[in-house]
Design a protein around this motif. Structure first.
Motif, PDB file in Angstrom:
ATOM      1  N   GLU A 185      29.256  33.735  34.787  1.00 34.98           N
ATOM      2  CA  GLU A 185      29.569  32.320  34.567  1.00 34.98           C
ATOM      3  C   GLU A 185      29.952  31.639  35.874  1.00 34.98           C
ATOM      4  N   ARG A 186      30.635  32.402  36.719  1.00 31.98           N
ATOM      5  CA  ARG A 186      31.087  31.821  37.988  1.00 31.98           C
ATOM      6  C   ARG A 186      30.028  31.929  39.076  1.00 31.98           C
ATOM      7  N   ASN A 187      28.878  32.498  38.714  1.00 33.57           N
ATOM      8  CA  ASN A 187      27.789  32.681  39.666  1.00 33.57           C
ATOM      9  C   ASN A 187      28.268  33.463  40.897  1.00 33.57           C
ATOM     10  N   ALA A 188      29.039  34.500  40.663  1.00 36.65           N
ATOM     11  CA  ALA A 188      29.597  35.289  41.766  1.00 36.65           C
ATOM     12  C   ALA A 188      28.510  36.097  42.466  1.00 36.65           C
ATOM     13  N   ASP A 189      28.775  36.425  43.731  1.00 38.62           N
ATOM     14  CA  ASP A 189      27.831  37.242  44.492  1.00 38.62           C
ATOM     15  C   ASP A 189      27.990  38.724  44.155  1.00 38.62           C
ATOM     16  N   VAL A 190      29.245  39.132  44.015  1.00 40.21           N
ATOM     17  CA  VAL A 190      29.512  40.559  43.840  1.00 40.21           C
ATOM     18  C   VAL A 190      30.538  40.787  42.734  1.00 40.21           C
ATOM     19  N   LEU A 191      30.277  41.786  41.905  1.00 35.84           N
ATOM     20  CA  LEU A 191      31.304  42.263  40.973  1.00 35.84           C
ATOM     21  C   LEU A 191      31.595  43.725  41.325  1.00 35.84           C
ATOM     22  N   LEU A 192      32.835  43.994  41.674  1.00 31.13           N
ATOM     23  CA  LEU A 192      33.258  45.368  41.973  1.00 31.13           C
ATOM     24  C   LEU A 192      34.016  45.923  40.772  1.00 31.13           C
ATOM     25  N   ILE A 193      33.548  47.043  40.253  1.00 28.68           N
ATOM     26  CA  ILE A 193      34.215  47.635  39.093  1.00 28.68           C
ATOM     27  C   ILE A 193      34.946  48.905  39.525  1.00 28.68           C
ATOM     28  N   ASP A 194      36.272  48.861  39.470  1.00 31.69           N
ATOM     29  CA  ASP A 194      37.094  50.037  39.771  1.00 31.69           C
ATOM     30  C   ASP A 194      37.169  50.898  38.512  1.00 31.69           C
ATOM     31  N   THR A 195      37.159  52.189  38.679  1.00 31.28           N
ATOM     32  CA  THR A 195      37.294  53.071  37.509  1.00 31.28           C
ATOM     33  C   THR A 195      38.425  54.063  37.753  1.00 31.28           C
ATOM     34  N   ALA A 196      38.906  54.635  36.679  1.00 32.80           N
ATOM     35  CA  ALA A 196      39.961  55.647  36.811  1.00 32.80           C
ATOM     36  C   ALA A 196      39.384  56.883  37.491  1.00 32.80           C
ATOM     37  N   GLY A 197      40.208  57.542  38.310  1.00 29.63           N
ATOM     38  CA  GLY A 197      39.759  58.783  38.920  1.00 29.63           C
ATOM     39  C   GLY A 197      39.551  59.839  37.849  1.00 29.63           C
ATOM     40  N   ARG A 198      38.541  60.673  38.054  1.00 26.20           N
ATOM     41  CA  ARG A 198      38.293  61.739  37.065  1.00 26.20           C
ATOM     42  C   ARG A 198      37.670  62.926  37.778  1.00 26.20           C
ATOM     43  N   LEU A 199      38.057  64.109  37.359  1.00 26.06           N
ATOM     44  CA  LEU A 199      37.443  65.311  37.896  1.00 26.06           C
ATOM     45  C   LEU A 199      36.090  65.493  37.223  1.00 26.06           C
ATOM     46  N   GLN A 200      35.128  65.935  38.022  1.00 26.15           N
ATOM     47  CA  GLN A 200      33.753  65.959  37.514  1.00 26.15           C
ATOM     48  C   GLN A 200      33.517  66.981  36.422  1.00 26.15           C
TER      49      GLN A 200
END
Lengths: 308, 462
Positions: A185-200
């Protein structure tokens, strides 16, 4: 503030300790003598001590053996040869992270094990893009770790970037969905999505990443456009496993290595390039926003083996 | 991912069939493999070298026991030495945090960024509160990482442990002093001081930690270390030991699939005992350290103890009890077999079970090459699923025409049905013999059966 150093100087500072011990070692081994097996073995050990891993260290040394065995060599020559060899292995993976202007926004999912430096890296990325005049939105999808959201908000305030969050414990995929909607909606250039740390090796937690991908793809089938795996330079051989699993489950498109300002060698990058050939977008050499540097294989390799 | 040490040594010693004492040449060759195995497990190189030297001295001339291969003998020597070092001179297991001082006992938490200090601080506080019935006060001295103090406050709320009220802008040493003061006033038994993550080469930060140490005189200084740490462990250990002093180590992320070689490096360099290990994200996921288990893990020899524990966790208790009751009567029908197959799948399938067992690297390879795969379990379940209830209860009624129907129903061949029935018969026989052993015996033998041990041929082999 002291004068701002160039990126190469900063990188070298960051890697100085690393290169110091390697080059000390090399100087220790060589005083212009025929390159023999004993020397090669010791050289191999030096690379192993830099976290290259037994296999890659052996291969690098084998190459050296093929071209230089029995020849009179000086410490400088060996360093040059080592740097060249390592830079050659790393060159194909040095790919900067490009924001595609066609994507509104370019969605970047950031994943990794606990404590690797995801949140800090996102803060740095957001700051640098915001400084370039880009509109950046951050989605604080680490709803698990206490105060992770507050940590991001501080970074958001530093960068002048909006941080979207929900209460702790909320559904991270739902938040990612809403954040993308708002960023569109804001016509942003970048969206950064942080996620919780997790062991693989935690299957359930890994499946959550897949869910975030699926949910945001409902709005933009091409998203996420980049999926970054943040790796801690102090990590040893387990990094191979991290990359393998995160690549398979979260479809990681590139790597960022953090904490190269310590004595950690980051030699695992050579092993990773050899095995997975995933792009290395940037390296972190400090806690400040400008300490996230683009990855230059020559500088990295030269700094690693101590060639000025 | 890594070949186990047993597998590696197996290949070396396949060439040496002779028995008797281990010669120096045999041992040297073996030590090369030990070296690689330890390096692959992220044990730091200087530690590997010194370790290998000490083992070599022991191994040369050691008598190879009749019942084992030279490779197994060497692994035993390596494993024993590893356990010894990890456990300390007295080999004492599970050293706890020492609270034997005038309260409030200060505990200082130090480590690199992202090693897990804050989470570990809260975990230890919870353990001291619940297990040892101590009154704990936690204080975050981390004024660097945004919201770090807030993180500890939230964790304190979650676990019901008091935290020092946050005063913006206060310096770490002052926070520490205030924490001790508050601890005294509140009658706390323990004050936990969580410091900012710092690089061991960061002069300013290390001297800050020293200042905190000098201001509070911690009874324990715990170095928190990520179990996934690589070669750098040795530098970290040395610097923290020399500059701040370390009385104990906490290894975090032991629930990952890293081999945990950093534990050996840390123990070797600091000389401080590994007191606790973090094994999960939940606040109670903190365990006592068992040197033997970690030794096996570093060597990649599998971990029988963990397997057994995991099995115990996963097997539903009711089902196990039901089965045990039936077995007491010497009954074991195809429904019970189906239950066992399901439980085996829960343990992570055959690969999962095998990966926890020592010396199965080769078998795994053969299985992969021979095309034996997880689907066998599914197929066997399908076969049982295609039987009538009466057939499952009493397999004796299954004759040729029934077999054909079952094979068609499960998409298998009559041979597959036969194999399953034969396997069931063998298991049922064994179960009858075991019915005398009681429940504990059942657990162990039931497992052995699933794994193809217990004397008979592997139930899932061909």
């Amino acid at each position: 503030m002291t004068e701002k150093k160039g990126w190469f100087a900063r990188l070298k500072d960051g890697l100085k300790r690393t290169s110091q011990s390697i080059s000390d070692g090399i100087v220790g081994i060589f005083t212009k003598k025929p390159l023999d097996q004993e020397t090669l073995d010791e050289l191999e050990e030096l690379l192993i001590a830099a976290d290259l891993g037994v296999g890659p260290a052996g291969r690098v040394v084998d190459t050296l053996k093929k071209t230089r065995f029995g020849k009179e060599v000086s410490p400088e020559e060996v360093r040059e040869a080592l740097a060249e060899e390592i830079a050659g292995l790393l060159a194909p993976v040095a790919v900067p992270l490009a924001i595609e202007p066609a994507h509104r926004p370019h969605v970047i999912l950031v994943v990794g094990v606990n404590g690797s430096g995801k949140t800090t890296t996102i803060g740095k990325l957001a700051k640098s893009w915001a400084d370039q005049g880009k509109t950046v939105v951050i989605a604080a999808c680490d709803t698990f770790r206490a105060a992770a959201i507050d940590q991001l908000k501080v970074w958001g305030a530093r960068a002048g970037v909006e941080v979207m969050s929900r209460e702790s414990g909320a559904d991270s995929a739902g938040l990612a969905f809403d954040a993308l909607k708002s960023a569109r909606e804001r016509n942003a250039d970048v969206l950064l999505i942080d996620t919780a740390g997790r062991l693989q090796n935690k299957k359930d937690l890994m499946a959550e990443l897949d869910k975030i991908r699926r949910v945001i793809a409902k709005q933009d089938p091409t998203s996420p456009h980049s999926t970054l795996l943040v790796l801690d330079a102090t990590t040893g051989q387990n990094a191979l496993r991290q990359v393998e699993v995160f690549r398979d489950v979260a479809r990681v498109s590139g790597l960022i290595m953090t904490k190269l300002d310590g004595t950690a060698r980051g030699g695992i990058l050579v092993a990773l390039a050899d095995k997975f050939a995933l792009p290395v977008h940037a390296i972190g050499v400090g806690e400040q926003a400008e300490d996230l540097q683009s990855f230059d294989p020559k500088a990295f390799a030269r700094a690693l083996v101590g060639t000025s | 991912m890594f070949e186990s040490l047993t597998g590696r040594l197996g290949e070396v010693f396949d060439r040496l069939r002779k028995r008797g004492a281990l010669s120096e040449a045999d041992v040297n060759e073996a030590m090369r493999e030990v070296r690689v195995a330890l390096l692959e497990a992220d044990v730091a190189l200087p530690v590997v070298k010194s370790f290998v030297d000490s083992v070599r001295a022991r191994a040369v001339g050691a008598q190879v026991l009749k019942s084992v291969t030279p490779g197994q003998q060497v692994v035993k020597i390596v494993n024993d030495r590893l356990t010894e070092i990890l456990g300390g001179e007295d080999g004492a297991e599970g050293q706890e945090i020492d609270l034997n001082a005038v309260p409030p006992v200060p505990i200082l938490m130090v480590g690199l960024q992202g090693s897990g200090k804050t989470t570990t601080t809260a975990k230890i506080a919870l353990r001291l509160k619940d297990r040892d019935k101590r009154k704990v006060l936690m204080a975050s001295l981390d004024v660097r990482r945004p919201a770090a103090q807030e993180q500890l406050r939230v964790l304190g709320e979650q676990i019901g442990v008091a935290t020092l009220p946050i005063i913006e802008g206060q310096l770490p040493v002052d926070i520490a002093k205030r924490a001790m003061q508050a601890g005294r006033l509140q009658g706390a038994d323990v004050v936990m001081l969580d410091t900012a993550g710092r690089l061991h080469i960061d002069e300013a930060m290390m001297s800050e930690a020293r200042a905190v140490r000098d201001a509070t005189g911690p009874h324990e200084t715990l170095l928190v270390v990520d179990a996934l740490t690589g070669q750098d462990a040795v530098n970290v250990a040395r610097q923290f030991k020399e500059q701040i002093g370390v009385t104990g180590i906490v290894m975090t992320r032991m629930d990952g699939d890293g081999r945990g070689g950093a534990a050996l490096s840390m123990r070797y360099i600091t000389g401080a005992p590994i007191k606790l290990i973090g094994v999960g994200e939940k606040m109670d996921a903190l365990e006592t350290f068992h040197p033997g288990r970690i030794a096996s893990r570093i060597l990649g020899m599998g971990d029988i103890v963990s397997l057994v524990e995991k099995a115990a966790e996963t097997l539903e208790k009711d089902e196990a009890e039901k089965l045990a009751a039936k077995m007491k009567k010497g009954e074991f029908d195809l429904d019970d077999l189906a239950t066992q197959l399901r439980q085996m799948k829960k343990l992570g399938g055959m690969q999962g079970v095998l990966s926890m067992l020592p010396g199965v690297g080769k078998i795994q390879k053969q299985m992969a090459e021979g095309g034996v795969d997880e689907k066998i379990i599914n197929r066997q379940e399908a076969i049982i699923g295609s039987m009538t209830r009466a057939e499952r209860r009493n397999p004796k009624v299954i004759h040729a025409s029934r077999k054909r129907r079952i094979a068609a129903g499960s998409g298998t061949k009559v041979e597959d049905v036969n194999r399953l029935l034969k396997q069931h018969m063998q298991m049922a026989d064994m179960m009858k013999k075991m019915s005398r052993m009681g429940e504990k015996g059942f657990m162990r033998s039931g497992l052995a059966n699933m794994l193809g041990g217990g004397g008979g041929r592997p139930p899932f082999g061909r």
